[in-house]
Design a protein around this motif. Structure first.
Motif, PDB file in Angstrom:
ATOM      1  N   ARG A  23      45.844  35.004  33.874  1.00  0.00           N
ATOM      2  CA  ARG A  23      44.829  35.909  33.310  1.00  0.00           C
ATOM      3  C   ARG A  23      44.843  37.290  33.977  1.00  0.00           C
ATOM      4  O   ARG A  23      44.038  38.150  33.644  1.00  0.00           O
ATOM      5  CB  ARG A  23      43.438  35.286  33.472  1.00  0.00           C
ATOM      6  CG  ARG A  23      43.265  34.009  32.683  1.00  0.00           C
ATOM      7  CD  ARG A  23      41.813  33.635  32.562  1.00  0.00           C
ATOM      8  NE  ARG A  23      41.340  32.913  33.734  1.00  0.00           N
ATOM      9  CZ  ARG A  23      40.357  33.333  34.518  1.00  0.00           C
ATOM     10  NH1 ARG A  23      39.753  34.472  34.291  1.00  0.00           N
ATOM     11  NH2 ARG A  23      39.976  32.613  35.551  1.00  0.00           N
ATOM     12  N   TYR A  24      45.763  37.485  34.927  1.00  0.00           N
ATOM     13  CA  TYR A  24      45.744  38.715  35.739  1.00  0.00           C
ATOM     14  C   TYR A  24      47.062  39.476  35.648  1.00  0.00           C
ATOM     15  O   TYR A  24      48.051  38.970  35.129  1.00  0.00           O
ATOM     16  CB  TYR A  24      45.528  38.336  37.211  1.00  0.00           C
ATOM     17  CG  TYR A  24      44.183  37.713  37.498  1.00  0.00           C
ATOM     18  CD1 TYR A  24      43.128  38.484  37.954  1.00  0.00           C
ATOM     19  CD2 TYR A  24      43.976  36.345  37.314  1.00  0.00           C
ATOM     20  CE1 TYR A  24      41.902  37.916  38.230  1.00  0.00           C
ATOM     21  CE2 TYR A  24      42.738  35.772  37.583  1.00  0.00           C
ATOM     22  CZ  TYR A  24      41.708  36.561  38.049  1.00  0.00           C
ATOM     23  OH  TYR A  24      40.489  36.001  38.315  1.00  0.00           O
ATOM     24  N   GLY A  25      47.044  40.692  36.249  1.00  0.00           N
ATOM     25  CA  GLY A  25      48.294  41.351  36.584  1.00  0.00           C
ATOM     26  C   GLY A  25      48.754  40.763  37.909  1.00  0.00           C
ATOM     27  O   GLY A  25      47.938  40.533  38.796  1.00  0.00           O
ATOM     28  N   ILE A  33      46.372  41.382  40.844  1.00  0.00           N
ATOM     29  CA  ILE A  33      45.751  42.711  40.958  1.00  0.00           C
ATOM     30  C   ILE A  33      44.285  42.565  40.568  1.00  0.00           C
ATOM     31  O   ILE A  33      43.951  41.990  39.537  1.00  0.00           O
ATOM     32  CB  ILE A  33      46.444  43.713  40.021  1.00  0.00           C
ATOM     33  CG1 ILE A  33      47.945  43.782  40.316  1.00  0.00           C
ATOM     34  CG2 ILE A  33      45.797  45.084  40.126  1.00  0.00           C
ATOM     35  CD1 ILE A  33      48.735  44.612  39.308  1.00  0.00           C
ATOM     36  N   ILE A  34      43.425  43.093  41.422  1.00  0.00           N
ATOM     37  CA  ILE A  34      41.990  43.033  41.193  1.00  0.00           C
ATOM     38  C   ILE A  34      41.511  44.454  40.882  1.00  0.00           C
ATOM     39  O   ILE A  34      42.213  45.420  41.174  1.00  0.00           O
ATOM     40  CB  ILE A  34      41.316  42.441  42.469  1.00  0.00           C
ATOM     41  CG1 ILE A  34      41.793  41.002  42.655  1.00  0.00           C
ATOM     42  CG2 ILE A  34      39.809  42.524  42.422  1.00  0.00           C
ATOM     43  CD1 ILE A  34      41.652  40.141  41.407  1.00  0.00           C
ATOM     44  N   THR A  76      48.919  47.983  33.993  1.00  0.00           N
ATOM     45  CA  THR A  76      49.975  47.377  34.821  1.00  0.00           C
ATOM     46  C   THR A  76      51.357  47.898  34.412  1.00  0.00           C
ATOM     47  O   THR A  76      52.208  48.146  35.276  1.00  0.00           O
ATOM     48  CB  THR A  76      49.932  45.836  34.697  1.00  0.00           C
ATOM     49  OG1 THR A  76      48.615  45.406  35.041  1.00  0.00           O
ATOM     50  CG2 THR A  76      50.940  45.165  35.602  1.00  0.00           C
ATOM     51  N   GLN A 106      48.715  48.610  28.570  1.00  0.00           N
ATOM     52  CA  GLN A 106      48.312  48.000  29.839  1.00  0.00           C
ATOM     53  C   GLN A 106      48.523  48.965  31.000  1.00  0.00           C
ATOM     54  O   GLN A 106      49.590  49.575  31.128  1.00  0.00           O
ATOM     55  CB  GLN A 106      49.124  46.717  30.087  1.00  0.00           C
ATOM     56  CG  GLN A 106      48.877  45.616  29.055  1.00  0.00           C
ATOM     57  CD  GLN A 106      47.480  45.011  29.177  1.00  0.00           C
ATOM     58  OE1 GLN A 106      46.713  45.313  30.090  1.00  0.00           O
ATOM     59  NE2 GLN A 106      47.143  44.140  28.220  1.00  0.00           N
ATOM     60  N   ASP A 159      34.560  43.422  38.177  1.00  0.00           N
ATOM     61  CA  ASP A 159      34.868  42.880  39.505  1.00  0.00           C
ATOM     62  C   ASP A 159      33.900  43.459  40.535  1.00  0.00           C
ATOM     63  O   ASP A 159      34.062  44.601  40.971  1.00  0.00           O
ATOM     64  CB  ASP A 159      36.310  43.236  39.911  1.00  0.00           C
ATOM     65  CG  ASP A 159      37.347  42.436  39.134  1.00  0.00           C
ATOM     66  OD1 ASP A 159      37.032  41.312  38.703  1.00  0.00           O
ATOM     67  OD2 ASP A 159      38.472  42.940  38.961  1.00  0.00           O
ATOM     68  N   LEU A 166      43.387  48.825  28.840  1.00  0.00           N
ATOM     69  CA  LEU A 166      42.961  49.462  30.088  1.00  0.00           C
ATOM     70  C   LEU A 166      43.763  50.731  30.392  1.00  0.00           C
ATOM     71  O   LEU A 166      43.214  51.735  30.852  1.00  0.00           O
ATOM     72  CB  LEU A 166      43.096  48.442  31.234  1.00  0.00           C
ATOM     73  CG  LEU A 166      42.685  48.906  32.617  1.00  0.00           C
ATOM     74  CD1 LEU A 166      41.239  49.375  32.641  1.00  0.00           C
ATOM     75  CD2 LEU A 166      42.882  47.773  33.633  1.00  0.00           C
ATOM     76  N   TYR A 209      42.008  50.481  41.930  1.00  0.00           N
ATOM     77  CA  TYR A 209      43.319  51.121  41.935  1.00  0.00           C
ATOM     78  C   TYR A 209      43.165  52.561  42.415  1.00  0.00           C
ATOM     79  O   TYR A 209      42.435  53.336  41.785  1.00  0.00           O
ATOM     80  CB  TYR A 209      43.902  51.214  40.522  1.00  0.00           C
ATOM     81  CG  TYR A 209      43.889  49.950  39.676  1.00  0.00           C
ATOM     82  CD1 TYR A 209      42.717  49.464  39.097  1.00  0.00           C
ATOM     83  CD2 TYR A 209      45.065  49.270  39.401  1.00  0.00           C
ATOM     84  CE1 TYR A 209      42.715  48.333  38.289  1.00  0.00           C
ATOM     85  CE2 TYR A 209      45.079  48.129  38.585  1.00  0.00           C
ATOM     86  CZ  TYR A 209      43.893  47.671  38.037  1.00  0.00           C
ATOM     87  OH  TYR A 209      43.894  46.555  37.235  1.00  0.00           O
ATOM     88  N   GLU A 218      51.951  41.973  33.737  1.00  0.00           N
ATOM     89  CA  GLU A 218      50.601  41.727  33.236  1.00  0.00           C
ATOM     90  C   GLU A 218      50.547  40.380  32.528  1.00  0.00           C
ATOM     91  O   GLU A 218      51.348  40.096  31.655  1.00  0.00           O
ATOM     92  CB  GLU A 218      50.197  42.856  32.264  1.00  0.00           C
ATOM     93  CG  GLU A 218      48.805  42.713  31.656  1.00  0.00           C
ATOM     94  CD  GLU A 218      47.661  42.865  32.667  1.00  0.00           C
ATOM     95  OE1 GLU A 218      47.899  43.393  33.773  1.00  0.00           O
ATOM     96  OE2 GLU A 218      46.525  42.455  32.348  1.00  0.00           O
ATOM     97  N   ARG A 261      35.123  38.543  45.844  1.00  0.00           N
ATOM     98  CA  ARG A 261      35.019  39.242  44.566  1.00  0.00           C
ATOM     99  C   ARG A 261      34.242  38.353  43.613  1.00  0.00           C
ATOM    100  O   ARG A 261      34.450  37.138  43.573  1.00  0.00           O
ATOM    101  CB  ARG A 261      36.403  39.496  43.975  1.00  0.00           C
ATOM    102  CG  ARG A 261      36.338  40.051  42.569  1.00  0.00           C
ATOM    103  CD  ARG A 261      37.711  40.139  41.975  1.00  0.00           C
ATOM    104  NE  ARG A 261      38.342  38.839  41.861  1.00  0.00           N
ATOM    105  CZ  ARG A 261      38.578  38.218  40.700  1.00  0.00           C
ATOM    106  NH1 ARG A 261      38.209  38.770  39.559  1.00  0.00           N
ATOM    107  NH2 ARG A 261      39.176  37.042  40.679  1.00  0.00           N
ATOM    108  N   LEU A 289      37.109  48.658  38.149  1.00  0.00           N
ATOM    109  CA  LEU A 289      36.733  47.853  36.993  1.00  0.00           C
ATOM    110  C   LEU A 289      35.374  47.208  37.262  1.00  0.00           C
ATOM    111  O   LEU A 289      35.218  46.468  38.248  1.00  0.00           O
ATOM    112  CB  LEU A 289      37.779  46.765  36.709  1.00  0.00           C
ATOM    113  CG  LEU A 289      39.218  47.248  36.510  1.00  0.00           C
ATOM    114  CD1 LEU A 289      40.092  46.098  35.981  1.00  0.00           C
ATOM    115  CD2 LEU A 289      39.282  48.433  35.554  1.00  0.00           C
TER     116      LEU A 289
END
Ligand code: G1P
Length: 296
Positions: free
Chosen positions: A170-172, A204-205, A232, A230, A134, A111, A208, A191, A253, A131
């Motif tokens: 699975r996320y930041g 984080i979703i 992140t 990444q 989402d 990303l 940004y 991350e 979301r 993204l």
């Protein structure tokens, strides 16, 4: 005065492996959710937030994304001659409000790398990265909520959501202090933390708001989680140099990055869409009865 956020970057070069086999030929971003492609929802959200230009980061075999978000005069004229122009009116009205550009990410390097590919197109101004996996269902839309925080802080802002601990790897994930209700001053982030090591339950979703200072940082970010560059990891440095806030958005979301996520999103948005709502209510009641009867 804070520079206005005029541009959105939508990373869409991924292979869509979690949705194979359909993504062999059809970009997941164009898969139908109720009555329009998944990514149209996030483009509508960007326009609602005052965005004037959308930069899609795509790969060479996903040019149909750029085609979809470009007016097609021949089709419009043909439909108008058939008396069916209204079928494309909402999309054309949306497209009339934005400029779209495509840039290429030739290899799936992560990303952070995807965002870096948009550097020239963004230039020396802030942008919002959205993204397309989402989808937000919120009033005001997610990007509008984020812009309000940016107006106050003048720094980078990421969207946050509380995620159950068993899924957060699975996320930041951020660490931070709540400075105002729902607004966090971020002190660190990681991350995809191994289970049990996450600094909080705030993930984080995919929204940004970033100042242009992110780009020189991303140039030097080394591969991190999953061997990828990444975003992140770039944000961590951005935070150290310029500060960074997180906003725990209100609303829902929907994740359209997986088969089940797609199904759930379709059901939920179908239930809320004025053109499908009534029939969906009947259908879901019928299905509930069917389930109840089968259980007896
Ligand atoms: C990406 C980001 C991650 C973020 C997530 C939100 O991960 O790298 O920090 O939490 O999106 O959806 P991905 O879903 O691409 O693995």
């Amino acid at each position: 005065m804070k520079p206005k956020v005029r541009k959105a970057v939508i990373p869409a070069a991924g292979l869509g492996t979690r949705l194979l086999p359909v993504t062999k030929t059809i970009p997941k971003e164009l898969l139908l959710v109720v009555d329009r492609p998944a990514t149209q929802y996030v483009v509508e959200e960007a326009v609602a937030a005052g965005i004037e230009e959308i930069i899609f980061v795509i790969s060479r075999n996903k040019e149909s994304i750029g085609d979809y978000f470009t007016p097609n005069r021949d089709l419009d004229e043909w439909l108008a001659a058939q008396g069916k122009g209204s079928l494309v009116t909402p999309l054309n009205q949306l497209l009339a409000r934005i400029r779209t550009t495509c840039v290429y990410q030739d290899q799936p390097r992560g990303l952070g790398h995807a965002v870096l590919c948009a550097q020239e197109a963004v230039g020396e101004e802030p942008c919002i990265v959205i993204l397309p996996d989402d989808l937000g269902e919120a009033d005001p839309p997610l990007a509008v909520q984020m812009m309000r925080v940016y107006e106050q802080t003048g720094t980078g802002v990421v969207a946050l959501e509380r995620i159950p601990r068993n899924e957060i790897h699975r996320y930041g994930v951020i660490a931070g202090h709540e400075r105002q209700p729902r607004t966090y001053e971020i002190t660190d982030m990681v991350e995809k933390p191994p289970p049990g090591t996450e600094p909080s339950d705030l993930a984080i979703i995919g929204r940004y708001i970033l100042p242009p200072e992110i780009f020189p940082i991303l140039h030097h970010v080394q591969p991190g989680a999953g061997g990828e560059i990444q975003l992140t990891d770039g944000l961590r440095q951005l935070r150290q140099q310029h500060g960074l806030y997180g906003y725990e958005f209100t609303g829902r979301r929907h994740d359209v990055g997986t088969t089940l996520g797609f199904l759930e999103t379709t059901l939920r948005l179908g239930l809320h869409n004025p053109t499908t709502r009534d029939r969906m209510r009947v259908l879901l009641r019928e299905l509930r009865d069917e389930i109840d009867n089968n259980q007896k």
